[in-house]
Design a protein around this motif. Structure first.
Motif, PDB file in Angstrom:
ATOM      1  N   PRO A 135       0.824  -1.215   0.000  1.00 43.69           N
ATOM      2  CA  PRO A 135       0.000   0.000   0.000  1.00 43.69           C
ATOM      3  C   PRO A 135       0.855   1.261   0.000  1.00 43.69           C
ATOM      4  N   GLN A 140      -3.466   6.401  -0.275  1.00 44.87           N
ATOM      5  CA  GLN A 140      -4.503   6.230   0.741  1.00 44.87           C
ATOM      6  C   GLN A 140      -5.038   7.583   1.213  1.00 44.87           C
ATOM      7  N   LEU A 143      -7.299   9.043  -1.547  1.00 48.70           N
ATOM      8  CA  LEU A 143      -8.593   8.371  -1.548  1.00 48.70           C
ATOM      9  C   LEU A 143      -9.468   8.877  -0.395  1.00 48.70           C
ATOM     10  N   THR A 144      -8.841   9.143   0.736  1.00 46.22           N
ATOM     11  CA  THR A 144      -9.585   9.661   1.885  1.00 46.22           C
ATOM     12  C   THR A 144     -10.124  11.058   1.608  1.00 46.22           C
ATOM     13  N   CYS A 179     -16.652   2.485   3.925  1.00 49.44           N
ATOM     14  CA  CYS A 179     -15.593   2.147   2.965  1.00 49.44           C
ATOM     15  C   CYS A 179     -14.234   2.665   3.421  1.00 49.44           C
ATOM     16  N   LEU A 180     -14.197   3.914   3.905  1.00 43.76           N
ATOM     17  CA  LEU A 180     -12.929   4.493   4.362  1.00 43.76           C
ATOM     18  C   LEU A 180     -12.398   3.772   5.595  1.00 43.76           C
ATOM     19  N   THR A 181     -13.302   3.381   6.504  1.00 39.48           N
ATOM     20  CA  THR A 181     -12.878   2.659   7.704  1.00 39.48           C
ATOM     21  C   THR A 181     -12.240   1.323   7.348  1.00 39.48           C
ATOM     22  N   LEU A 182     -12.909   0.576   6.459  1.00 37.41           N
ATOM     23  CA  LEU A 182     -12.360  -0.713   6.021  1.00 37.41           C
ATOM     24  C   LEU A 182     -11.048  -0.529   5.259  1.00 37.41           C
ATOM     25  N   SER A 183     -10.994   0.538   4.439  1.00 42.84           N
ATOM     26  CA  SER A 183      -9.795   0.810   3.665  1.00 42.84           C
ATOM     27  C   SER A 183      -8.608   1.107   4.575  1.00 42.84           C
ATOM     28  N   TRP A 184      -8.812   1.952   5.580  1.00 39.79           N
ATOM     29  CA  TRP A 184      -7.724   2.297   6.499  1.00 39.79           C
ATOM     30  C   TRP A 184      -7.322   1.091   7.362  1.00 39.79           C
ATOM     31  N   SER A 186      -7.403  -2.095   6.464  1.00 40.36           N
ATOM     32  CA  SER A 186      -6.577  -2.933   5.602  1.00 40.36           C
ATOM     33  C   SER A 186      -5.207  -2.299   5.358  1.00 40.36           C
ATOM     34  N   PHE A 187      -5.194  -0.983   5.171  1.00 39.34           N
ATOM     35  CA  PHE A 187      -3.945  -0.273   4.899  1.00 39.34           C
ATOM     36  C   PHE A 187      -2.973  -0.380   6.068  1.00 39.34           C
TER      37      PHE A 187
END
Length: 427
Positions: A135, A140, A143-144, A179-184, A186-187
């Motif tokens: 990542p 990231q 995207l946020t 979506c942002l919570t899941l993305s962060w 995973s990141f």
């Protein structure tokens, strides 16, 4: 504290403790009787040495860290890569043994496969895939920022008390927050095991942000440059309105897309980072087709430049790429006037409550008057040029289809809304 106490607390033998002392990894003070006296700090250093040795670090690496010749984080990242590779190698050996058993003496095909897997080209390909999977902090963050759009829009609708729009904004905000919570999540899980440190990631983000600002300056500079040239060429002494054709928006989008491709191509060529690896092919393609690109850019620029409508005291002139001289209309050739406030919303194109003013000519052409450029005499009273246009057109009594509904959604000062309503009510 004596060495036997240290042995009990650390689990290290006296020989090992003295060995580390001899290598300069710890420095033990002595009491007045010249006996070694160990402190809690020494215990902590020895436990750290023991832990790092279990991580596979050599004595020389520990010495280099102590002297400041190497950073602990860099060595640990390299060690993680070694462990990952060793694990893969063990799995590969096991799988190869299974394949040899299955081959039953016919090894040629298996040998060719192994040769391919051991080739430098294949290894480079695998390494590039592994690097791309890591990542990127800058990506990231961008995207946020983009994902915050619906959330900020909801706050704006709430501030303006536009509650009919608010429920859509809240729905999109909820989805985007998840979506942002899941993305962060995973990141963060992946990011802590890669080479790029937080400092490097932030520095790269700042570079990316600067590149983004430069791109915006180029995009908007191109657009306003074309509009400036239009003003110089088409704004004559008697002209008081200059507006873009409805096709000009499409032309500006095409021009922006082309500038974006050029920008990505050149940046990927000169800025080596995994964020740009996906665009490296662009540079060679752009160089290969440079003449086609120049011709295409010229045509799009001319298309944007020539698609303009000018209004002067004697009538209206509609210019286009295929009619540089323009089509001339008198005000009595206006067949129909359509004006009012939009009741629907098209994202990034029009908002609910936006004012519109269209003229339908006798030959069927539709002239749209939005975001008009005007002369200094009308600049002090914004949109008064549209009032003047409407007065000249309505002298010849064309059909007027108008509607003042949805004016409450217009995000403008009341002075301008009243000016629009006066145009709508003028029959």
């Amino acid at each position: 504290m004596r060495i036997k106490d240290v042995e009990l607390k650390t689990g290290l033998s006296a020989k090992a403790i003295r060995f580390y002392e001899g290598k300069g990894l710890i420095e033990i003070s002595r009491n007045h009787s010249d006996y070694r006296e160990y402190s809690e700090d020494d215990i902590e250093k020895l436990l750290r040495i023991k832990l790092l040795r279990k991580c596979g670090l050599s004595i020389q690496e520990l010495i280099d860290i102590e002297k400041g010749n190497q950073k602990l984080d860099d060595i640990l990242y390299e060690r993680i890569e070694v462990f990952n590779k060793e694990e893969l190698d063990r799995n590969d050996c096991k799988n190869l043994c299974v394949d040899v058993l299955k081959a039953k003496g016919d090894y040629q095909k298996l040998y060719d496969t192994v040769e391919l897997l051991d080739s430098d080209e294949y290894q480079e390909f695998i390494e590039s895939l592994a690097e791309n999977e890591l990542p990127s902090l800058s990506r990231q963050i961008f995207l946020t920022i983009v994902g915050m759009g619906p959330i900020l829009s909801s706050l704006l609708f709430l501030e303006m008390k536009q509650y009919d729009r608010l429920w859509i904004g809240l729905l999109l905000s909820t989805v985007m927050t998840i979506c942002l919570t899941l993305s962060w999540r995973s990141f963060i899980t992946k990011y802590k095991f890669q080479k790029e440190t937080l400092k490097q990631g932030i520095i790269h983000f700042l570079k990316m942000f600067l590149i983004f600002i430069i791109l915006l300056v180029i995009l908007f500079g191109s657009m306003f440059g074309i509009m400036f040239l239009q003003n110089l060429v088409f704004m004559q002494d008697t002209t008081y309105i200059l507006t873009q054709s409805r096709w000009t928006t499409l032309g500006f989008l095409l021009l922006g897309f082309e500038i974006l491709l050029l920008f990505l191509g050149f940046i990927s060529r000169f800025m080596k980072h995994k964020d740009f690896k996906d665009y490296e092919w662009l540079f060679s393609r752009l160089v290969k087709h440079k003449w086609k690109l120049i011709v295409c850019s010229t045509l799009i620029g001319l298309f944007c430049f020539t698609n303009v409508t000018a209004v002067h005291n004697e009538g209206i002139i509609k210019y286009s790429l295929f009619n540089i001289g323009g089509t001339h209309y008198n005000f009595d050739e206006v067949q129909q006037v359509k004006t009012g406030f939009h009741g629907n919303q098209i994202p990034y194109v029009q908002s609910k409550g936006d004012f519109y003013y269209y003229l339908i000519m006798d030959d069927g052409n539709k002239l749209v008057f939005v975001d008009c450029q005007t002369t200094s005499q009308y600049e002090e009273q914004t949109y008064s040029e549209l009032v003047e246009l409407d007065n000249q057109v309505m002298k010849y009594k064309p059909e007027k289809i108008s509607n003042s509904d949805y004016f409450q959604y217009a995000m403008l000062d009341q002075e301008y809304i009243d000016r629009f309503i006066s145009i709508i009510n003028h029959k």
